[in-house]
Design a protein around this motif. Structure first.
Motif, mmCIF file in Angstrom:
data_model
loop_
_atom_site.group_PDB
_atom_site.id
_atom_site.type_symbol
_atom_site.label_atom_id
_atom_site.label_comp_id
_atom_site.label_asym_id
_atom_site.label_seq_id
_atom_site.Cartn_x
_atom_site.Cartn_y
_atom_site.Cartn_z
ATOM 1 N N UNK A 17 -7.049 -3.632 14.001
ATOM 2 C CA UNK A 17 -6.358 -4.064 12.775
ATOM 3 C C UNK A 17 -6.667 -3.038 11.690
ATOM 4 N N UNK A 18 -5.937 -1.923 11.688
ATOM 5 C CA UNK A 18 -6.220 -0.898 10.676
ATOM 6 C C UNK A 18 -5.877 -1.383 9.276
ATOM 7 N N UNK A 19 -6.567 -0.844 8.275
ATOM 8 C CA UNK A 19 -6.259 -1.220 6.887
ATOM 9 C C UNK A 19 -4.872 -0.725 6.476
ATOM 10 N N UNK A 20 -4.373 -1.266 5.397
ATOM 11 C CA UNK A 20 -3.010 -0.968 4.932
ATOM 12 C C UNK A 20 -2.774 0.511 4.664
ATOM 13 N N UNK A 21 -3.808 1.249 4.250
ATOM 14 C CA UNK A 21 -3.613 2.669 3.950
ATOM 15 C C UNK A 21 -3.395 3.525 5.204
ATOM 16 N N UNK A 22 -3.598 2.968 6.363
ATOM 17 C CA UNK A 22 -3.327 3.672 7.621
ATOM 18 C C UNK A 22 -1.837 3.489 7.917
ATOM 19 N N UNK A 23 -1.043 4.487 7.540
ATOM 20 C CA UNK A 23 0.411 4.342 7.566
ATOM 21 C C UNK A 23 1.120 5.155 8.642
#
Length: 83
Positions: free
Chosen positions: A21-27
């Motif tokens: 579950x990568x954080x939102x900044x991992x785009x």
């Protein structure tokens, strides 16, 4: 999201897949590879030459700048040879 590892990546990591579950900044794929490397020394070592790593997002081959938004599965693998 599920990350699938193939060929020598699978062997070096001693796993074929993992759920993350990568954080939102991992785009993008590149962001994902950086994030995975930062949290796992074995992964960082396996992908030292990141330009060699190929990726597929939901079974579609993509470049490292491709978005991973909404992706269910990311496959990472080394270059393939034909024959």
């Amino acid at each position: 999201m599920k990350i699938l590892y193939f060929a020598w990546l699978r062997e070096r990591l001693n796993r074929g897949e993992e759920d993350v579950s990568p954080p939102a900044e991992v785009a993008t794929v590149a962001d994902l590879i950086d994030w995975l490397a930062a949290r796992d020394e074995a992964f960082a070592h396996a992908v030292e030459k990141r330009a060699l790593i190929k990726a597929a997002v939901d079974a579609k081959l993509v470049k490292h700048d491709a978005s991973i938004a909404g992706a269910h599965t990311i496959a990472l693998f080394p270059p393939m040879t034909g024959g």
